[in-house]
Write a protein that holds these residues in place. Structure first.
Motif, PDB file in Angstrom:
ATOM      1  N   MET A 281       0.827  -1.331   0.046  1.00 31.50           N
ATOM      2  CA  MET A 281      -0.047  -0.004   0.032  1.00 31.50           C
ATOM      3  C   MET A 281       0.811   1.332  -0.012  1.00 31.50           C
ATOM      4  N   ARG A 282       2.102   1.012   0.731  1.00 35.90           N
ATOM      5  CA  ARG A 282       2.862   2.202   0.699  1.00 35.90           C
ATOM      6  C   ARG A 282       3.351   2.635  -0.627  1.00 35.90           C
ATOM      7  N   ASP A 283       3.754   1.652  -1.423  1.00 35.63           N
ATOM      8  CA  ASP A 283       4.291   1.770  -2.690  1.00 35.63           C
ATOM      9  C   ASP A 283       2.998   2.284  -3.736  1.00 35.63           C
ATOM     10  N   ASP A 284       1.864   2.267  -3.395  1.00 37.43           N
ATOM     11  CA  ASP A 284       0.933   2.868  -4.269  1.00 37.43           C
ATOM     12  C   ASP A 284       1.173   4.401  -4.412  1.00 37.43           C
ATOM     13  N   ALA A 285       0.510   4.901  -5.223  1.00 33.37           N
ATOM     14  CA  ALA A 285       0.473   6.608  -5.377  1.00 33.37           C
ATOM     15  C   ALA A 285      -0.287   7.039  -4.320  1.00 33.37           C
ATOM     16  N   PRO A 286       0.015   7.935  -3.550  1.00 38.34           N
ATOM     17  CA  PRO A 286      -0.902   8.670  -2.509  1.00 38.34           C
ATOM     18  C   PRO A 286      -2.258   9.164  -3.196  1.00 38.34           C
ATOM     19  N   PRO A 287      -3.313   9.273  -2.396  1.00 38.19           N
ATOM     20  CA  PRO A 287      -4.456   9.492  -2.748  1.00 38.19           C
ATOM     21  C   PRO A 287      -4.579  10.943  -3.451  1.00 38.19           C
ATOM     22  N   ALA A 288      -5.180  11.250  -4.493  1.00 39.48           N
ATOM     23  CA  ALA A 288      -5.207  12.469  -5.081  1.00 39.48           C
ATOM     24  C   ALA A 288      -6.654  13.230  -5.334  1.00 39.48           C
ATOM     25  N   GLU A 289      -7.798  12.219  -4.968  1.00 40.33           N
ATOM     26  CA  GLU A 289      -8.980  12.714  -4.739  1.00 40.33           C
ATOM     27  C   GLU A 289      -9.243  14.085  -3.945  1.00 40.33           C
TER      28      GLU A 289
END
Length: 620
Positions: A281-289
């Motif tokens: 999960m840390r490797d995923d892009a941070p939330p941008a919504e």
């Protein structure tokens, strides 16, 4: 526009809301006087009554907010003697931020960190400062990341962001209360448009303040650590949500809860056991919504903004953040005991909790199948033997139809999962198997010796008429009596029900009801004849208790009770339902009834179409 000017504009708009409201009342009052003077007594009387109603609504709203008292602080306060290293860290960071340290530190039972200040004279005079830290956040951050979070929160003090906090909070409460009092008339509509402007400006101010506080976070902790702390927050939030939904929700609805020690302790065990998933999960892009109503910029926007901030080289302390609080587990237990209301639920340790609650929730699902099997077999109740008899006698197709099971190409046997549920639950009922708790994965079924039990051969044999006797024999060898393991509950409940929408003032057999649409059924609540305030009424219902409680207070119609549904009109929705027990029910949505959500009618239609024998005959 600077943040100070934006905040000033927000405060002016807040005051302007009531200037506009009073102006409208004065204007309507003047118009009423003019109407009387112009001999238009009837119109003047109506306008005067309306003006008085609006004035009373405004006064009532202000009085409600004025009388409201702040909620008591949740959780234990940590004194310097309780957590000397934490207090030393906070004071050090406050000095670096050139601001006064908070007067107390309190723990919260969620993933959060926040500050507040009890100011006076509209924020001109500072007051008692409070720092709040969430226990789940402390269980996921390291000390370096916590320092970044603390620096951010103290940045709100150093930039005086908290000075207008109490005023703005009370103002928002007053606006919301006023709009609730004046909903359904032209004045309320006009003020609602003004309120939208205020909330948009207020949210923009808050977002800018968050970015300003981030500058201090980077200056004190270093850019990499500050960015990692930001990225960790949605990870912690997702882990906490997963913990609540996957480990607590079923148990909670079944009347069970973990012990006070196990409430936060369980989350700590989960975080330790799921390191691989959390790393992914840390490797995923941070939330941008993000929307214009959000009080915080998106994590992606904040991480990106930090790239332009001056960096410093600060070694990162990788000790667990909870290490700053001696006896952290005991403190977390005290918080759980004080802040988590188990409401009479039986508290168990995690091993017993999982075994007991999972058996209860799976039994409720199994009972849905058993009630269907009883209908197919023409019996009052069913057991596992009844289901096997139905399959052996060629009634499997009717059972699948009653359950709404549709075979999908390439998906395997559509009844396999259902049969696995029944067989495993029968083994639990017979006492030959038990669900074993696990933090690293789903619970596993184990035999009396504690080793995993393989029921796959039994399930496979139970799906075919020619191997049913083999399934019976295998079950008997395991110690499962198919005639004494089976249905427990005669009627469906709303356990686990999710609210999909709501329709106000629906005619149910000619009488108006508010209908809460669930994924499992409908809650039918008798309502006044008038259609006004239907949406607010339904929101009030949902706030008054859980779905399970509402279903017990009012009539609950589970979808499984429906034999057929005839949709006579889609907009507004009209349907005639025939139940398995022979009763009928008519639903007629009205044009004037309000909805809980825009697609509420469509969501109910989708549920009922599953019971409609000929959807082609439906007319618009």
């Amino acid at each position: 526009m600077t943040t100070t000017l934006r905040a000033a504009l927000s405060a002016v708009l807040l005051a302007g809301f009531y200037v506009v409201a009073l102006g409208l009342i004065v204007g309507m009052g003047a118009l009423t006087v003019w109407a009387f003077q112009s001999d238009a007594e009837a119109a003047a009387a109506k306008l005067g009554f309306f003006t008085a109603a609006v004035a009373v609504g405004l006064v009532v709203a202000l009085w409600q907010v004025a009388r409201a008292r702040p909620a008591p602080d949740r959780g234990p306060a940590l004194t310097p003697a309780d957590a000397p290293e934490l207090w030393e860290t906070v004071r050090e960071l406050a000095a670096a931020a050139d601001t006064r340290a908070p007067d107390d530190i309190r723990l919260l039972p969620d993933v959060n960190a926040a500050v507040s200040e009890d100011t006076r004279l509209l924020g001109l005079v500072g007051g008692t400062r409070h720092l709040y830290l969430g226990v789940p956040l402390l269980q996921t951050l390291d000390v370096g990341q916590l320092r970044s979070v603390l620096a951010h929160e103290l940045g709100h003090y150093s930039r005086s962001h908290t000075r207008l906090g109490p005023l703005t909070y009370r103002g928002k409460q007053a606006i919301i209360a006023t709009l609730q009092q004046l909903s359904g008339n032209i004045v309320g509509w006009f003020l609602r448009q003004y309120a939208r402007l205020f909330f948009v400006v207020s949210a923009a101010v808050n977002r800018r303040q968050e970015l300003e506080a981030d500058q201090l976070s980077v200056r004190i902790a270093g850019r990499a650590t500050a960015q990692s702390a930001l990225r960790e927050i949605p990870v912690a939030d997702a882990a906490w949500s997963f913990y609540l939904s996957s480990y607590l929700e079923d148990a909670w609805e079944s009347g069970y809860a973990p012990t006070a020690q196990g409430f936060f302790g369980g989350f700590g065990h989960l975080v330790a056991a799921r390191t691989t998933e959390l790393a992914q999960m840390r490797d995923d892009a941070p939330p941008a919504e993000q929307s214009r109503w959000d009080s915080h910029p998106s994590i992606a926007a904040r991480v990106a903004a930090m790239e332009a901030m001056p960096d410093v080289d600060v070694p990162r302390d990788t000790r667990p953040a909870s290490s700053l609080i001696p006896g952290f587990d005991a403190v977390a237990t005290d918080l759980a005991a004080a802040a988590v209301d188990v409401d009479g639920r039986t508290q168990l340790d995690w091993e017993e909790l999982t075994a007991t609650s999972l058996a209860a929730s799976r039994q409720r699902t199994a009972d849905v199948v058993y009630r269907a099997a009883a209908r197919v077999a023409g019996q009052q109740r069913a057991n596992l033997g009844t289901v096997l008899d139905v399959v052996a006698g060629g009634g499997r197709g009717r059972l699948e139809e009653d359950l709404g099971i549709v075979a999908e190409e390439g998906e395997g046997d559509p009844l396999a999962d259902v049969m696995e549920l029944l067989v495993s639950q029968a083994a639990v009922q017979a006492g030959v198997a038990r669900w074993q708790h696990s933090w690293s994965g789903p619970a596993a079924l184990a035999g009396r010796d504690g080793r995993p039990i393989n029921l796959t051969p039994v399930v496979a044999a139970a799906l075919r008429p020619d191997t049913i006797e083999s399934a019976r024999a295998h079950l008997a060898e395991l110690g499962v009596d198919v005639t004494s393991t089976g249905q427990v509950a005669d009627t469906a409940t709303a356990h686990g029900g999710e609210v999909l929408g709501g329709l106000a003032s629906v005619k149910v057999d000619g009488t108006k009801h508010d209908v809460l649409v669930l994924d499992l059924g409908m809650i039918l609540v008798p309502t006044p004849k008038r259609d006004e305030n239907g949406k607010a009424r339904m929101f009030g219902l949902l706030q008054s208790g859980s779905v399970l409680q509402l279903a017990s207070y009012h009539r609950f119609l589970a979808y499984e009770e429906i034999a057929t549904a005839k949709i006579t009109k889609r907009t507004p929705l009209h349907a005639e339902l025939t139940l398995h027990d022979g009763r009928t029910l008519t639903l007629k949505e009205t044009w004037t009834g309000e909805s809980l959500a825009k697609d509420s009618s469509l969501r109910l239609l989708e549920q009922l179409l599953a019971y409609e024998p000929d959807t082609e005959a439906v007319r618009a």
